[in-house]
Design a protein around this motif. Structure first.
Motif, PDB file in Angstrom:
ATOM      1  N   GLN A 306     -14.274  21.968  81.726  1.00 21.95           N
ATOM      2  CA  GLN A 306     -13.149  21.188  81.241  1.00 21.95           C
ATOM      3  C   GLN A 306     -13.629  19.806  80.821  1.00 21.95           C
ATOM      4  O   GLN A 306     -14.366  19.151  81.563  1.00 21.95           O
ATOM      5  CB  GLN A 306     -12.066  21.062  82.316  1.00 21.95           C
ATOM      6  N   GLU A 307     -13.203  19.380  79.653  1.00 23.05           N
ATOM      7  CA  GLU A 307     -13.517  18.043  79.148  1.00 23.05           C
ATOM      8  C   GLU A 307     -12.395  17.092  79.563  1.00 23.05           C
ATOM      9  O   GLU A 307     -11.224  17.370  79.323  1.00 23.05           O
ATOM     10  CB  GLU A 307     -13.668  18.082  77.631  1.00 23.05           C
ATOM     11  N   GLU A 308     -12.750  15.977  80.209  1.00 19.81           N
ATOM     12  CA  GLU A 308     -11.751  15.023  80.689  1.00 19.81           C
ATOM     13  C   GLU A 308     -12.149  13.611  80.315  1.00 19.81           C
ATOM     14  O   GLU A 308     -13.321  13.331  80.027  1.00 19.81           O
ATOM     15  CB  GLU A 308     -11.581  15.135  82.212  1.00 19.81           C
ATOM     16  N   ARG A 309     -11.137  12.728  80.338  1.00 18.51           N
ATOM     17  CA  ARG A 309     -11.385  11.318  80.070  1.00 18.51           C
ATOM     18  C   ARG A 309     -11.954  10.664  81.320  1.00 18.51           C
ATOM     19  O   ARG A 309     -11.422  10.821  82.415  1.00 18.51           O
ATOM     20  CB  ARG A 309     -10.088  10.618  79.667  1.00 18.51           C
ATOM     21  N   GLY A 310     -13.071   9.930  81.149  1.00 21.25           N
ATOM     22  CA  GLY A 310     -13.722   9.281  82.278  1.00 21.25           C
ATOM     23  C   GLY A 310     -13.452   7.797  82.324  1.00 21.25           C
ATOM     24  O   GLY A 310     -12.483   7.286  81.733  1.00 21.25           O
ATOM     25  N   PHE A 311     -14.305   7.071  83.001  1.00 21.43           N
ATOM     26  CA  PHE A 311     -14.133   5.630  83.207  1.00 21.43           C
ATOM     27  C   PHE A 311     -14.344   4.875  81.901  1.00 21.43           C
ATOM     28  O   PHE A 311     -15.281   5.157  81.149  1.00 21.43           O
ATOM     29  CB  PHE A 311     -15.129   5.155  84.276  1.00 21.43           C
ATOM     30  N   LEU A 312     -13.449   3.931  81.619  1.00 24.16           N
ATOM     31  CA  LEU A 312     -13.521   3.082  80.429  1.00 24.16           C
ATOM     32  C   LEU A 312     -13.607   3.899  79.135  1.00 24.16           C
ATOM     33  O   LEU A 312     -14.337   3.567  78.203  1.00 24.16           O
ATOM     34  CB  LEU A 312     -14.730   2.131  80.525  1.00 24.16           C
ATOM     35  N   GLY A 313     -12.857   4.987  79.098  1.00 24.13           N
ATOM     36  CA  GLY A 313     -12.778   5.773  77.877  1.00 24.13           C
ATOM     37  C   GLY A 313     -13.913   6.743  77.654  1.00 24.13           C
ATOM     38  O   GLY A 313     -13.972   7.399  76.608  1.00 24.13           O
ATOM     39  N   SER A 314     -14.838   6.838  78.616  1.00 21.71           N
ATOM     40  CA  SER A 314     -15.945   7.781  78.461  1.00 21.71           C
ATOM     41  C   SER A 314     -15.461   9.215  78.668  1.00 21.71           C
ATOM     42  O   SER A 314     -14.336   9.445  79.125  1.00 21.71           O
ATOM     43  CB  SER A 314     -17.060   7.453  79.460  1.00 21.71           C
ATOM     44  N   THR A 315     -16.314  10.167  78.331  1.00 18.03           N
ATOM     45  CA  THR A 315     -15.961  11.579  78.479  1.00 18.03           C
ATOM     46  C   THR A 315     -16.795  12.190  79.597  1.00 18.03           C
ATOM     47  O   THR A 315     -17.997  11.942  79.700  1.00 18.03           O
ATOM     48  CB  THR A 315     -16.230  12.339  77.168  1.00 18.03           C
ATOM     49  N   LYS A 316     -16.155  12.979  80.436  1.00 19.34           N
ATOM     50  CA  LYS A 316     -16.883  13.687  81.487  1.00 19.34           C
ATOM     51  C   LYS A 316     -16.552  15.170  81.413  1.00 19.34           C
ATOM     52  O   LYS A 316     -15.496  15.571  80.874  1.00 19.34           O
ATOM     53  CB  LYS A 316     -16.535  13.123  82.871  1.00 19.34           C
ATOM     54  N   HIS A 317     -17.437  15.985  81.936  1.00 26.29           N
ATOM     55  CA  HIS A 317     -17.275  17.428  81.891  1.00 26.29           C
ATOM     56  C   HIS A 317     -17.239  17.957  83.322  1.00 26.29           C
ATOM     57  O   HIS A 317     -18.150  17.700  84.112  1.00 26.29           O
ATOM     58  CB  HIS A 317     -18.404  18.070  81.092  1.00 26.29           C
ATOM     59  N   ILE A 318     -16.181  18.683  83.619  1.00 26.73           N
ATOM     60  CA  ILE A 318     -15.942  19.196  84.962  1.00 26.73           C
ATOM     61  C   ILE A 318     -16.202  20.695  84.974  1.00 26.73           C
ATOM     62  O   ILE A 318     -15.672  21.439  84.130  1.00 26.73           O
ATOM     63  CB  ILE A 318     -14.501  18.909  85.421  1.00 26.73           C
ATOM     64  N   LEU A 319     -17.029  21.128  85.927  1.00 23.83           N
ATOM     65  CA  LEU A 319     -17.291  22.554  86.115  1.00 23.83           C
ATOM     66  C   LEU A 319     -16.289  23.085  87.134  1.00 23.83           C
ATOM     67  O   LEU A 319     -16.195  22.568  88.252  1.00 23.83           O
ATOM     68  CB  LEU A 319     -18.724  22.777  86.600  1.00 23.83           C
ATOM     69  N   VAL A 320     -15.518  24.097  86.748  1.00 17.11           N
ATOM     70  CA  VAL A 320     -14.448  24.631  87.592  1.00 17.11           C
ATOM     71  C   VAL A 320     -14.786  26.067  87.995  1.00 17.11           C
ATOM     72  O   VAL A 320     -15.140  26.900  87.145  1.00 17.11           O
ATOM     73  CB  VAL A 320     -13.095  24.597  86.844  1.00 17.11           C
ATOM     74  N   ARG A 321     -14.654  26.343  89.281  1.00 23.69           N
ATOM     75  CA  ARG A 321     -14.866  27.701  89.785  1.00 23.69           C
ATOM     76  C   ARG A 321     -13.527  28.417  89.819  1.00 23.69           C
ATOM     77  O   ARG A 321     -12.561  27.944  90.431  1.00 23.69           O
ATOM     78  CB  ARG A 321     -15.495  27.667  91.177  1.00 23.69           C
ATOM     79  N   LYS A 322     -13.450  29.573  89.180  1.00 20.52           N
ATOM     80  CA  LYS A 322     -12.206  30.319  89.071  1.00 20.52           C
ATOM     81  C   LYS A 322     -12.204  31.492  90.057  1.00 20.52           C
ATOM     82  O   LYS A 322     -13.267  32.036  90.397  1.00 20.52           O
ATOM     83  CB  LYS A 322     -12.045  30.855  87.640  1.00 20.52           C
ATOM     84  N   PRO A 323     -11.030  31.886  90.522  1.00 20.71           N
ATOM     85  CA  PRO A 323     -10.958  33.109  91.343  1.00 20.71           C
ATOM     86  C   PRO A 323     -11.452  34.298  90.520  1.00 20.71           C
ATOM     87  O   PRO A 323     -11.053  34.482  89.370  1.00 20.71           O
ATOM     88  CB  PRO A 323      -9.457  33.233  91.650  1.00 20.71           C
ATOM     89  N   SER A 324     -12.361  35.060  91.069  1.00 16.45           N
ATOM     90  CA  SER A 324     -12.950  36.152  90.304  1.00 16.45           C
ATOM     91  C   SER A 324     -13.421  37.258  91.228  1.00 16.45           C
ATOM     92  O   SER A 324     -13.824  37.006  92.382  1.00 16.45           O
ATOM     93  CB  SER A 324     -14.131  35.616  89.477  1.00 16.45           C
ATOM     94  N   SER A 325     -13.332  38.475  90.724  1.00 18.89           N
ATOM     95  CA  SER A 325     -13.811  39.645  91.475  1.00 18.89           C
ATOM     96  C   SER A 325     -15.150  40.131  90.953  1.00 18.89           C
ATOM     97  O   SER A 325     -15.602  41.227  91.298  1.00 18.89           O
ATOM     98  CB  SER A 325     -12.780  40.775  91.390  1.00 18.89           C
ATOM     99  N   VAL A 326     -15.783  39.317  90.105  1.00 15.73           N
ATOM    100  CA  VAL A 326     -17.074  39.697  89.531  1.00 15.73           C
ATOM    101  C   VAL A 326     -18.120  39.795  90.636  1.00 15.73           C
ATOM    102  O   VAL A 326     -18.211  38.925  91.514  1.00 15.73           O
ATOM    103  CB  VAL A 326     -17.510  38.668  88.474  1.00 15.73           C
ATOM    104  N   ILE A 327     -18.895  40.872  90.605  1.00 15.65           N
ATOM    105  CA  ILE A 327     -19.965  41.048  91.593  1.00 15.65           C
ATOM    106  C   ILE A 327     -21.126  40.137  91.223  1.00 15.65           C
ATOM    107  O   ILE A 327     -21.634  40.187  90.092  1.00 15.65           O
ATOM    108  CB  ILE A 327     -20.423  42.520  91.635  1.00 15.65           C
ATOM    109  N   LEU A 328     -21.520  39.320  92.155  1.00 18.03           N
ATOM    110  CA  LEU A 328     -22.558  38.323  91.900  1.00 18.03           C
ATOM    111  C   LEU A 328     -23.907  38.761  92.447  1.00 18.03           C
ATOM    112  O   LEU A 328     -23.974  39.415  93.507  1.00 18.03           O
ATOM    113  CB  LEU A 328     -22.175  36.987  92.538  1.00 18.03           C
ATOM    114  N   ARG A 329     -24.961  38.430  91.745  1.00 15.04           N
ATOM    115  CA  ARG A 329     -26.312  38.635  92.252  1.00 15.04           C
ATOM    116  C   ARG A 329     -26.578  37.596  93.350  1.00 15.04           C
ATOM    117  O   ARG A 329     -25.947  36.540  93.392  1.00 15.04           O
ATOM    118  CB  ARG A 329     -27.327  38.492  91.128  1.00 15.04           C
ATOM    119  N   PRO A 330     -27.525  37.859  94.259  1.00 17.11           N
ATOM    120  CA  PRO A 330     -27.794  36.908  95.353  1.00 17.11           C
ATOM    121  C   PRO A 330     -28.115  35.498  94.863  1.00 17.11           C
ATOM    122  O   PRO A 330     -27.645  34.507  95.435  1.00 17.11           O
ATOM    123  CB  PRO A 330     -28.985  37.543  96.079  1.00 17.11           C
ATOM    124  N   HIS A 331     -28.900  35.381  93.796  1.00 27.77           N
ATOM    125  CA  HIS A 331     -29.254  34.038  93.347  1.00 27.77           C
ATOM    126  C   HIS A 331     -28.057  33.332  92.715  1.00 27.77           C
ATOM    127  O   HIS A 331     -27.947  32.098  92.780  1.00 27.77           O
ATOM    128  CB  HIS A 331     -30.436  34.092  92.356  1.00 27.77           C
TER     129      HIS A 331
END
Length: 561
Positions: A306-331
């Motif tokens: 997600q792209e969001e407005r940061g401090f003093l008009g800067s842009t920051k990018h937020i990594l969001v973890r979603k609920p998911s049933s995807v099978i994940l590898r150990p790493h």
């Protein structure tokens, strides 16, 4: 009108009080003259009388100091000091002179606050100032190298025994005028700037001035002789150590060499296989494997950006973890556990590198197991490289410590027995050679492959594909389908090509933003936002990876305050 004039007047007044007055009130001083009267003695010493006329301005001064270096003398002895023709008794109060002897002779005149011109005289004895050799040489710093004041003129008078025979006209280290009598030379120079020394040099026929050789020169000769004797021994010891150690290293390297086909990194447009991005990064030694995994998980619906407005008009990018049933590898599970704290579902992408550097054990161990399972990693060779690195580091530390100790011992033993000096030289030479061998071992460990032959082949193939992605990013390959942007994005991120990859497709045009990327509300949502994300990812991956002439006696300094 009157109020405006009053305001202007007040501003000018304040400016003069706070800006002009401090400059005018700054204390300054200079020397009208700095005269030196030197009487050479038949025992090789000199009695020196220095007369300095200081002119103080801009405030009161309460002391004057002189610091005379005892280097290349057999010692300095204070005789007397005076101010304006009045001898001063020892002490630290006004009207007294403070004297400290040691490596240098420190003299400080104390007097009541004054801003006038005053004459300061210092008389002292310097022993062992005649250098012996093909001539009896007197080399003396008449004016010290450190003096924060200018000198209008200086007269140096050299008195010498009548039996002494001058070989040449004495001179100064700067322009001068001279005149002479039967037993004296008078040298004059003027307009000497701050911190410029002035050296007098006089050469007499050998033995005509004194028969005594200064003790400091005797010690210096002994040190030079011991050094000339010991250094070849140190060189031989170092050479022997280097040759024997080198032979041992070559034997070890040969025993661990492998006959492998020459796997070339052929540029290919087809990925070598369906391999997780992080495994590709681990296989090829890249530091961006975790970023490739993040984008791969985003494509599979586990994460979004997600792209969001940061401090003093800067842009920051937020990594969001979603609920998911995807099978994940150990790493992959290990990476998510490192990035997200318990109960946390969001993290600023600028923090990813720091978080992973503190908690990456599970991620790295899982990747290593997967490489072993695929037959790409040789654990035995990995253990060997670990030992090589440890031995190289310990060797460099040990040899550096040994070198410092032997260097100190070498310097300390120069005035003593030659056996100790030679021994320390040999240890020093062996230590230097040992350090070089440890450095060579460290370089060898860095090139020591821990991959199996199959792993070497796979690594070369993936590097060839990475070259293809780089060529595409530079516009050197034929145009490719827009949908390949997202398909090859994780691998591009692994090899640090994310920003270049995104910029190429931005110029190509017609490439939609990935569904897992959410532009900031109110923005145009164009592809430049994706370029910014990839530039940030490349920076995050990089930050995670960072995890000869003859000397002269005398000198010193002089000043007032």
């Amino acid at each position: 009108m009157t109020r405006k004039l009053s305001l202007i007047f007040m501003i000018i007044l304040l400016f003069s009080l706070f800006v002009v007055n401090p400059v005018l009130a700054a204390k300054t001083y200079s020397a009208d003259r700095f005269d030196v009267y030197i009487e050479l003695q038949e025992d090789g010493s000199a009695v020196v009388t220095e007369t300095v006329v200081f002119r103080f301005q801009g405030g009161d001064f309460t002391y004057v100091f002189r610091d005379i270096s005892a280097t290349e003398t057999d010692g300095l002895t204070f005789l007397e000091a005076s101010m304006d023709g009045v001898l001063m008794p020892p002490g630290t109060g006004a009207g007294q002179v403070e004297v400290r002897a040691g490596d240098s002779l420190k003299v400080m005149w104390h007097f009541p606050p004054s801003s006038d011109a005053h004459t300061f005289v210092l008389r002292y004895r310097a022993d062992g100032v005649i250098r012996k050799g093909d001539a009896d040489a007197f080399i003396w710093r008449a004016i010290p190298p450190e003096h924060e004041y200018s000198i209008a003129s200086s007269t140096v008078t050299l008195i010498y025994p009548s039996d002494a025979k001058l070989l040449e006209q004495p001179g100064l280290s700067r322009s001068f005028q001279s005149r002479s009598t039967d037993d004296s030379i008078i040298l004059t120079s003027s307009n000497i700037p701050e911190n410029e020394e002035m050296i007098i040099t006089a050469r007499f026929a050998a033995g005509s001035l004194t028969a005594a050789t200064p003790q400091w020169q005797i010690r210096q000769t002994q040190r030079n002789t011991a050094t000339r004797t010991a250094l070849p021994v140190g060189f031989v010891a170092g050479l022997v150590t280097l040759v024997l150690g080198g032979l041992g290293f070559l034997t070890y390297a040969r025993s661990n060499s492998r006959e492998l086909p020459a796997y070339s990194e052929v540029v290919t447009a087809i990925p070598p296989g369906n391999v997780p991005p992080a495994v590709v990064g681990k296989l090829t030694g890249q530091q961006g494997g975790f970023m490739g995994t993040i984008f791969d998980l985003a494509q599979r619906g586990v994460l979004e950006v997600q792209e969001e407005r940061g401090f003093l008009g800067s842009t920051k990018h937020i990594l969001v973890r979603k609920p998911s049933s995807v099978i994940l590898r150990p790493h992959e599970q290990g990476l998510l556990d490192a990035l997200f704290k318990p109960g946390e579902s969001q993290v600023n992408m600028s923090e990813i590198g720091a978080r992973l550097s503190m908690k990456n054990k599970s991620f790295e161990e899982s990747l290593e197991r997967e490489l072993v399972e695929r037959g790409w990693l040789d654990l035995e060779r990995k253990q060997k490289r670990t030992r090589q690195v440890a031995l190289a580091i310990l060797g460099m530390i040990a040899m550096m410590t040994l070198g410092i100790i032997s260097l100190f011992g070498f310097g300390s033993s120069l005035g003593g027995g030659s056996i100790a000096t030679t021994l320390f030289a040999a240890i020093l030479g062996a230590g230097v050679a040992g350090f070089l061998l440890s450095l060579i071992l460290a370089i060898y460990a860095g090139t020591f492959s821990v991959l199996t032959p199959l792993g070497e082949e796979q690594s070369a193939r993936w590097k060839g594909f990475a070259k293809y992605l780089e060529q595409v990013s530079k516009g050197r390959e034929p145009a490719i389908r827009p949908d390949l942007f997202e398909i090859y994005l994780p691998v591009a991120a692994v090899f640090g090509l994310g920003a270049k990859w995104a910029k190429y497709f931005e110029q190509l045009g017609g490439v939609p933003l990935p569904v897992w990327f959410h532009a900031m509300a109110g923005s145009q949502g164009d592809f430049s936002a994706m370029v910014a994300v990839m530039s940030s990812s490349d920076s995050t991956a990089a930050s995670a990876a960072a995890g000869g002439a003859a000397g002269a006696s005398g000198g010193g300094s002089s000043g007032a305050g």
